[in-house]
Design a protein around this motif. Sequence first.
Motif, mmCIF file in Angstrom:
data_model
loop_
_atom_site.group_PDB
_atom_site.id
_atom_site.type_symbol
_atom_site.label_atom_id
_atom_site.label_comp_id
_atom_site.label_asym_id
_atom_site.label_seq_id
_atom_site.Cartn_x
_atom_site.Cartn_y
_atom_site.Cartn_z
ATOM 1 N N ALA A 195 -1.156 1.572 -8.714
ATOM 2 C CA ALA A 195 -0.201 1.079 -9.879
ATOM 3 C C ALA A 195 -0.377 2.383 -10.854
ATOM 4 N N THR A 200 -1.919 7.540 -2.280
ATOM 5 C CA THR A 200 -1.666 8.653 -1.236
ATOM 6 C C THR A 200 -0.665 9.523 -1.630
ATOM 7 N N ASN A 246 -7.340 4.499 4.135
ATOM 8 C CA ASN A 246 -7.968 2.969 4.405
ATOM 9 C C ASN A 246 -8.050 2.925 6.003
ATOM 10 N N LYS A 300 -14.608 0.173 -3.192
ATOM 11 C CA LYS A 300 -13.637 1.066 -3.277
ATOM 12 C C LYS A 300 -12.502 0.690 -4.137
ATOM 13 N N GLY A 308 -2.292 -1.564 -4.785
ATOM 14 C CA GLY A 308 -2.479 -0.236 -4.595
ATOM 15 C C GLY A 308 -3.222 0.255 -6.352
ATOM 16 N N ILE A 322 -6.431 -5.859 -3.117
ATOM 17 C CA ILE A 322 -5.556 -5.668 -2.034
ATOM 18 C C ILE A 322 -4.345 -4.741 -2.631
ATOM 19 N N PRO A 336 -8.510 1.332 -5.524
ATOM 20 C CA PRO A 336 -7.450 1.646 -4.779
ATOM 21 C C PRO A 336 -7.097 3.254 -5.192
ATOM 22 N N ILE A 337 -6.327 4.077 -4.088
ATOM 23 C CA ILE A 337 -6.169 5.296 -4.371
ATOM 24 C C ILE A 337 -4.723 5.540 -4.124
ATOM 25 N N ARG A 378 0.870 2.099 -14.444
ATOM 26 C CA ARG A 378 0.050 1.377 -15.450
ATOM 27 C C ARG A 378 -1.271 2.049 -15.903
HETATM 28 P P1 NAD Z 1 0.762 -1.324 -6.240
HETATM 29 O O1 NAD Z 1 0.132 -2.023 -5.674
HETATM 30 O O2 NAD Z 1 0.018 0.010 -6.780
HETATM 31 O O3 NAD Z 1 1.771 -1.718 -7.288
HETATM 32 C C1 NAD Z 1 2.561 -2.642 -7.120
HETATM 33 C C2 NAD Z 1 3.009 -3.358 -8.425
HETATM 34 O O4 NAD Z 1 2.052 -4.389 -8.776
HETATM 35 C C3 NAD Z 1 3.391 -2.259 -9.456
HETATM 36 O O5 NAD Z 1 4.501 -2.964 -10.290
HETATM 37 C C4 NAD Z 1 2.134 -2.518 -10.552
HETATM 38 O O6 NAD Z 1 2.206 -2.451 -11.641
HETATM 39 C C5 NAD Z 1 1.623 -4.045 -10.264
HETATM 40 N N1 NAD Z 1 0.035 -4.172 -9.874
HETATM 41 C C6 NAD Z 1 -0.690 -3.739 -8.812
HETATM 42 N N2 NAD Z 1 -1.863 -3.928 -9.374
HETATM 43 C C7 NAD Z 1 -1.989 -4.417 -10.462
HETATM 44 C C8 NAD Z 1 -3.191 -4.828 -11.275
HETATM 45 N N3 NAD Z 1 -4.575 -4.644 -10.914
HETATM 46 N N4 NAD Z 1 -2.980 -5.309 -12.588
HETATM 47 C C9 NAD Z 1 -1.598 -5.157 -13.020
HETATM 48 N N5 NAD Z 1 -0.481 -4.913 -12.255
HETATM 49 C C10 NAD Z 1 -0.668 -4.595 -11.210
HETATM 50 O O7 NAD Z 1 1.890 -0.597 -5.019
HETATM 51 P P2 NAD Z 1 2.613 0.690 -5.026
HETATM 52 O O8 NAD Z 1 3.309 0.878 -6.297
HETATM 53 O O9 NAD Z 1 3.351 0.358 -3.889
HETATM 54 O O10 NAD Z 1 1.737 1.743 -4.481
HETATM 55 C C11 NAD Z 1 1.135 2.608 -5.394
HETATM 56 C C12 NAD Z 1 -0.053 3.609 -4.796
HETATM 57 O O11 NAD Z 1 -1.126 2.991 -4.492
HETATM 58 C C13 NAD Z 1 0.687 4.446 -3.877
HETATM 59 O O12 NAD Z 1 0.180 5.699 -3.726
HETATM 60 C C14 NAD Z 1 0.011 3.806 -2.592
HETATM 61 O O13 NAD Z 1 -0.111 4.636 -1.296
HETATM 62 C C15 NAD Z 1 -1.210 3.253 -3.022
HETATM 63 N N6 NAD Z 1 -1.797 1.946 -2.221
HETATM 64 C C16 NAD Z 1 -3.119 2.207 -2.220
HETATM 65 C C17 NAD Z 1 -3.887 1.014 -1.421
HETATM 66 C C18 NAD Z 1 -5.534 1.080 -1.697
HETATM 67 O O14 NAD Z 1 -5.774 2.132 -2.030
HETATM 68 N N7 NAD Z 1 -6.080 0.184 -0.955
HETATM 69 C C19 NAD Z 1 -3.198 -0.111 -1.219
HETATM 70 C C20 NAD Z 1 -1.709 -0.113 -1.371
HETATM 71 C C21 NAD Z 1 -1.102 0.903 -1.909
#
Ligand code: NAD
Length: 493
Positions: A271, A79, A89, A74, A269, A267, A76-77, A274
């Motif tokens: 992002a 919400t 999740n 899966k 989200g 782990i 990330p999605i 990006r």
């Molecule tokens: P996020 O983890 O998406 O991003 C946090 C920070 O980390 C951002 O600055 C982003 O640019 C950076 N980042 C994250 N993953 C990266 C990657 N693979 N490569 C480069 N940079 C990366 O957290 P958020 O911004 O708090 O949440 C965004 C969305 O994601 C929300 O809708 C939230 O609900 C969702 N979310 C989903 C999951 C899941 O599906 N398992 C988990 C956490 C958050």
Amino acid sequence: MATTGAGATPITVAHGDGIGPEIMEATLAILQEAGARLEIETIQIGEAVYKSGHTSGITPDAWDSLRRTKVFLKAPITTPQGGGFKSLNVTVRKTLGLYANIRPCVAYAPYVRTKHPGMDVVIVRENEEDLYAGIEHRQTDQVMQCLKLISRPGCEKIVRYAFDYAVKNNRKKVTCFTKDNIMKLTDGLFHKVFDEIAAEYPSIENEHWIIDIGAAKMADTPGAFDVIVMPNLYGDVLSDVAAQIAGSVGLAGSANIGDHCAMFEAIHGSAPRRAGQNLANPSGLFLGSVLMLVHIGEVEAAERAHNAWLKTLEDGIHTYDIFDEKVSKQKVGTREFAQAVIARLGQKPEQLKAVSYSGDVPEAGRATAKGAGAATAARKSKKELVGVDVFFDWSSGSPDDLGSALAPLAGPDLTLKMISNRGLKVWPDGLPETFCSDHWRCRFQDAEGGAPITHRQVVDLLGRIEAAGLDFIKTEHLCNFDGEPGFSLDQGQ
Ligand code: NAD
């Protein structure tokens, strides 16, 4: 995507939202080139599904696929903001019974900056219980409540998983984190079960830390730990801390394992900022997919892919999030990073430790003692009702005023033993300095305090309270189990 060879394992894939589709494409490209034999079913989950009216973010036919393949990779999605949308999740974890969340947190020094070179800790988090049952009630104007539920079968499954994981992965020690000096019944049960099951694994060292000092130690000296098992909330918080201090939350993958199904993911989200720019690091999802390959027995592909990924890191080919001029050689996008990994398939890292998933998985290490059965055997204790806590919404005076109103209502066969406010005894003999909210717990037992009472006596007591016009908001029965009190005393009692 199509079948990649005979004997392929069916899996369900969701490309998710935000950066999800890009990192999933990169991950699947590496898996395919590494020779993973996968038969992929694609499902839609996430933002678009939520917005089309499915409040859980997933459609009935997606469930059919998950129940058929039992393996879910899966992305990330997102919400959607606002009320009414349930966490996908949590829904997937609970519906499919994915009770164990496994998060390896590894440092890749000197290629990825970290305060803890050499860190290699695996967090095993209980995934279904604890405060995540999400049973909350507003009790009074001032007080909200969330129920913390910990079950013996839940503890047994997760603790046994942690020890089995340690045996299979040549880990030396399993540590348990709880706060059982405060939560003697709930966290106390987790700790007790840990001790029982640890005794079945004499080849694995075991220890217990109170979570606060344990967390401090983990953040400061993670080398002191190997596998750490803990209840849901602590695991949720500390697994992010562990991933971050190892290097980056962007580099960690996780497995959610149940008896019938399993789900693998990054782990981080989705992002959204990006998304669509070929910038994101696919490593978290990729490492989640490596856990999946090991889970389904595609160990050769897992090893080839993981070692090629390590070699890519080591060669300084880095996405923007881990790029560091001092050690990085080339800043690449998502697709180019995946291509660099593919180009290194068949190679192993020279400085970082290469992984090995082939070879025999040791089954041994567990004592054959009856202990195994003893812990899991269904127990039926002798249960005796010995009192009742009645909770009140009340703000008409002091603890002594409430005591004076209630004491006469207790009789003839019960006695008001004590009143507490937010867990502190305030009657009899409270102090005027103590702050009291509008939420009161009033304990009724027989005069001696330990003799059995009946449900009828409780109902009659509530009848007298109702007739007196007092606002009782709930009751909790006080029971002894095999003569042991199944309820906590209050501070000061
Ligand atoms: P996020 O983890 O998406 O991003 C946090 C920070 O980390 C951002 O600055 C982003 O640019 C950076 N980042 C994250 N993953 C990266 C990657 N693979 N490569 C480069 N940079 C990366 O957290 P958020 O911004 O708090 O949440 C965004 C969305 O994601 C929300 O809708 C939230 O609900 C969702 N979310 C989903 C999951 C899941 O599906 N398992 C988990 C956490 C958050």
